[in-house]
Design a protein around this motif. Structure first.
Motif, mmCIF file in Angstrom:
data_model
loop_
_atom_site.group_PDB
_atom_site.id
_atom_site.type_symbol
_atom_site.label_atom_id
_atom_site.label_comp_id
_atom_site.label_asym_id
_atom_site.label_seq_id
_atom_site.Cartn_x
_atom_site.Cartn_y
_atom_site.Cartn_z
ATOM 1 N N PRO A 178 -16.708 8.392 -3.417
ATOM 2 C CA PRO A 178 -15.946 8.888 -4.572
ATOM 3 C C PRO A 178 -14.476 8.482 -4.483
ATOM 4 O O PRO A 178 -13.929 8.292 -3.392
ATOM 5 N N LEU A 179 -13.857 8.365 -5.638
ATOM 6 C CA LEU A 179 -12.446 8.033 -5.690
ATOM 7 C C LEU A 179 -11.606 9.230 -5.246
ATOM 8 O O LEU A 179 -12.024 10.381 -5.369
ATOM 9 N N GLN A 180 -10.398 8.935 -4.732
ATOM 10 C CA GLN A 180 -9.531 9.978 -4.200
ATOM 11 C C GLN A 180 -8.113 9.780 -4.725
ATOM 12 O O GLN A 180 -7.688 8.642 -4.993
ATOM 13 N N PHE A 181 -7.390 10.895 -4.847
ATOM 14 C CA PHE A 181 -6.023 10.833 -5.340
ATOM 15 C C PHE A 181 -5.080 10.186 -4.327
ATOM 16 O O PHE A 181 -4.032 9.660 -4.707
ATOM 17 N N ASP A 182 -5.423 10.252 -3.041
ATOM 18 C CA ASP A 182 -4.560 9.683 -2.017
ATOM 19 C C ASP A 182 -5.008 8.286 -1.605
ATOM 20 O O ASP A 182 -4.774 7.865 -0.466
ATOM 21 N N ASN A 183 -5.640 7.562 -2.518
ATOM 22 C CA ASN A 183 -6.056 6.200 -2.227
ATOM 23 C C ASN A 183 -4.817 5.328 -1.974
ATOM 24 O O ASN A 183 -3.862 5.362 -2.755
ATOM 25 N N PRO A 184 -4.788 4.553 -0.881
ATOM 26 C CA PRO A 184 -3.599 3.721 -0.598
ATOM 27 C C PRO A 184 -3.248 2.755 -1.720
ATOM 28 O O PRO A 184 -2.065 2.466 -1.945
ATOM 29 N N PHE A 185 -4.262 2.258 -2.434
ATOM 30 C CA PHE A 185 -3.957 1.358 -3.547
ATOM 31 C C PHE A 185 -3.148 2.077 -4.615
ATOM 32 O O PHE A 185 -2.172 1.537 -5.154
ATOM 33 N N LEU A 186 -3.544 3.299 -4.956
ATOM 34 C CA LEU A 186 -2.829 4.053 -5.982
ATOM 35 C C LEU A 186 -1.385 4.312 -5.580
ATOM 36 O O LEU A 186 -0.456 4.132 -6.365
ATOM 37 N N SER A 244 -10.284 12.310 3.867
ATOM 38 C CA SER A 244 -10.886 11.424 4.866
ATOM 39 C C SER A 244 -9.996 10.242 5.203
ATOM 40 O O SER A 244 -10.348 9.422 6.054
ATOM 41 N N LEU A 245 -8.844 10.133 4.537
ATOM 42 C CA LEU A 245 -7.913 9.033 4.755
ATOM 43 C C LEU A 245 -6.718 9.502 5.569
ATOM 44 O O LEU A 245 -6.212 10.602 5.363
ATOM 45 N N ASP A 246 -6.307 8.673 6.485
ATOM 46 C CA ASP A 246 -5.129 8.957 7.298
ATOM 47 C C ASP A 246 -4.006 8.041 6.822
ATOM 48 O O ASP A 246 -3.853 6.905 7.279
ATOM 49 N N LEU A 247 -3.231 8.528 5.869
ATOM 50 C CA LEU A 247 -2.204 7.700 5.258
ATOM 51 C C LEU A 247 -1.018 7.507 6.198
ATOM 52 O O LEU A 247 -0.586 8.443 6.867
ATOM 53 N N GLN A 248 -0.508 6.297 6.209
ATOM 54 C CA GLN A 248 0.668 6.002 7.009
ATOM 55 C C GLN A 248 1.884 6.697 6.423
ATOM 56 O O GLN A 248 2.077 6.724 5.207
ATOM 57 N N ASN A 249 2.711 7.275 7.304
ATOM 58 C CA ASN A 249 3.953 7.972 6.946
ATOM 59 C C ASN A 249 3.706 9.238 6.128
ATOM 60 O O ASN A 249 4.638 9.755 5.503
ATOM 61 N N SER A 250 2.468 9.753 6.117
ATOM 62 C CA SER A 250 2.204 11.001 5.400
ATOM 63 C C SER A 250 2.560 12.222 6.241
ATOM 64 O O SER A 250 2.672 13.326 5.702
ATOM 65 N N THR A 251 2.734 12.047 7.533
ATOM 66 C CA THR A 251 3.156 13.129 8.424
ATOM 67 C C THR A 251 4.583 12.860 8.878
ATOM 68 O O THR A 251 5.043 11.709 8.860
ATOM 69 N N PRO A 252 5.316 13.909 9.272
ATOM 70 C CA PRO A 252 6.705 13.694 9.716
ATOM 71 C C PRO A 252 6.769 12.691 10.862
ATOM 72 O O PRO A 252 6.041 12.788 11.837
ATOM 73 N N PHE A 253 7.637 11.685 10.693
ATOM 74 C CA PHE A 253 7.763 10.655 11.711
ATOM 75 C C PHE A 253 8.929 10.978 12.642
ATOM 76 O O PHE A 253 9.823 11.765 12.316
ATOM 77 N N ALA A 254 8.923 10.331 13.790
ATOM 78 C CA ALA A 254 9.950 10.578 14.795
ATOM 79 C C ALA A 254 11.275 9.944 14.376
ATOM 80 O O ALA A 254 11.306 8.914 13.698
ATOM 81 N N TRP A 255 12.361 10.546 14.818
ATOM 82 C CA TRP A 255 13.679 9.999 14.506
ATOM 83 C C TRP A 255 13.885 8.646 15.176
ATOM 84 O O TRP A 255 14.641 7.817 14.684
ATOM 85 N N SER A 256 13.233 8.446 16.318
ATOM 86 C CA SER A 256 13.356 7.153 16.991
ATOM 87 C C SER A 256 12.767 6.034 16.122
ATOM 88 O O SER A 256 13.313 4.927 16.061
ATOM 89 N N TRP A 257 11.642 6.346 15.453
ATOM 90 C CA TRP A 257 11.049 5.357 14.554
ATOM 91 C C TRP A 257 11.981 5.065 13.383
ATOM 92 O O TRP A 257 12.198 3.902 13.012
ATOM 93 N N LEU A 258 12.543 6.107 12.801
ATOM 94 C CA LEU A 258 13.442 5.936 11.661
ATOM 95 C C LEU A 258 14.688 5.157 12.064
ATOM 96 O O LEU A 258 15.146 4.271 11.330
ATOM 97 N N SER A 259 15.224 5.452 13.248
ATOM 98 C CA SER A 259 16.406 4.733 13.723
ATOM 99 C C SER A 259 16.089 3.266 13.968
ATOM 100 O O SER A 259 16.910 2.385 13.686
ATOM 101 N N THR A 260 14.896 2.993 14.473
ATOM 102 C CA THR A 260 14.498 1.607 14.729
ATOM 103 C C THR A 260 14.410 0.814 13.431
ATOM 104 O O THR A 260 14.945 -0.300 13.317
#
Length: 316
Positions: A178-186, A244-260
């Protein structure tokens, strides 16, 4: 070439960006590589930059060796200079004639004109799903063929196929997932459509660890001014837990990643923009709205611009 020249859509699969494989081959055959394409100009510039660093390092080493010799002979301490007539700078250094005259690619073997085989352009233009659907829907200048039936796909079929490409592969003979609202394409198409509709040229930004790059006119005129990182946000947190999808950057990311990421783009003079895409809650909408592009009106975008703070440069 029309898609590239009139909107900078896609990229050549045998080139860095602009489909120039055929032009490079014709250049090698007719002029021996004297008229360089963009890829060859870039390769030559990088070779000159590499040679400049080697020449500068050798000059600094020579000055240091001269200071050591004076100290051993006369006992005088001389601080080696890092600038001056003996040290090449970016403003005064010039490439050696051998480096300037060397073509980026070796010339082809000399053959008689009758022996040369006609050139066949084997390069193709690669389009992302977002670019393909934008061309088919908004500009109505692209027809996509179904590989199974060899018939042109309707807009609804294309819309469903683009979403299904990001879902779990279905087993033959079983119903499609089934289609999902959090589809990466959308989520990525919302961002792509938003900036394209505002007149920006949107290109992939994987080279700079981001999702998209924004050009004012196009990559052949100026460098990208903004780098975009797409950050999905669920309107209902329960939808994220049940997805069922694990979207990138959907969870709080580390400050080290943001600084990089911010440091990488600051070094190439790009402004980092976090683009937050709000995913509508399933509790207030039916999945049937995903059957057409009309569902895009339920997504919203918020932008946060980041600037790297450099204390030594920002006191004024």
């Amino acid at each position: 070439m029309l898609l590239w020249r009139r909107g900078f859509f896609g990229k050549g699969d045998l080139s860095r960006s602009e489909p120039s494989w055929l032009a490079r081959q014709i250049n090698l055959r007719q002029t021996g590589g004297k008229q360089m394409t963009s890829e060859e100009v870039t390769a030559k510039r990088r070779a000159e930059r590499r040679q400049f660093k080697l020449d500068r390092a050798a000059a600094i080493a020579a000055v240091a060796a001269e200071a050591e010799a004076i100290f051993e002979a006369e006992g005088r301490v001389i601080k080696p200079a890092l600038s001056g007539p003996a040290i090449p700078s970016a403003a005064t250094w010039r490439p050696s004639p051998s480096l300037a005259e060397t073509p980026a690619t070796p010339p082809p073997e000399e053959k008689e004109p009758a022996e040369l085989e006609p050139l066949v352009d084997v390069e193709h233009l690669q389009l992302t799903l977002q670019e393909a659907f934008f061309l088919a829907w908004n500009l109505d200048c692209l027809t996509i063929i179904d590989p199974h039936t060899n018939d042109p796909m309707t807009l609804k079929q294309l819309w469903t196929a683009c979403q299904a490409a990001h879902l779990s592969l279905a087993i033959p003979g079983t119903p499609s997932p089934p289609l999902q609202f959090d589809n990466p394409f959308l989520i990525h198409y919302v961002v792509y459509h938003h900036y394209r509709s505002l007149g920006w040229v949107v290109k992939g930004g994987i080279k700079f660890c981001v999702d998209y790059l924004l050009y004012k006119r196009g990559p052949v005129f100026t460098h990208a001014e903004f780098a975009l990182v797409v950050c999905p946000v669920y309107e209902d947190p329960e939808d994220q837990k049940a997805s069922s999808l694990d979207l990138q950057n959907s969870t709080p990311f580390a400050w080290s990643w943001l600084s990089t990421i911010n440091r990488v783009n600051s070094q190439v003079q790009k402004t980092l923009v976090l683009v937050y895409v709000t995913i509508p809650a399933r509790s207030r909408l039916s999945l049937d709205v995903l059957n057409s592009p009309a569902c895009l009106q339920h997504y919203s975008i918020r932008e946060v611009t980041l600037r790297r703070f450099i204390p030594a440069r920002m006191r004024d």
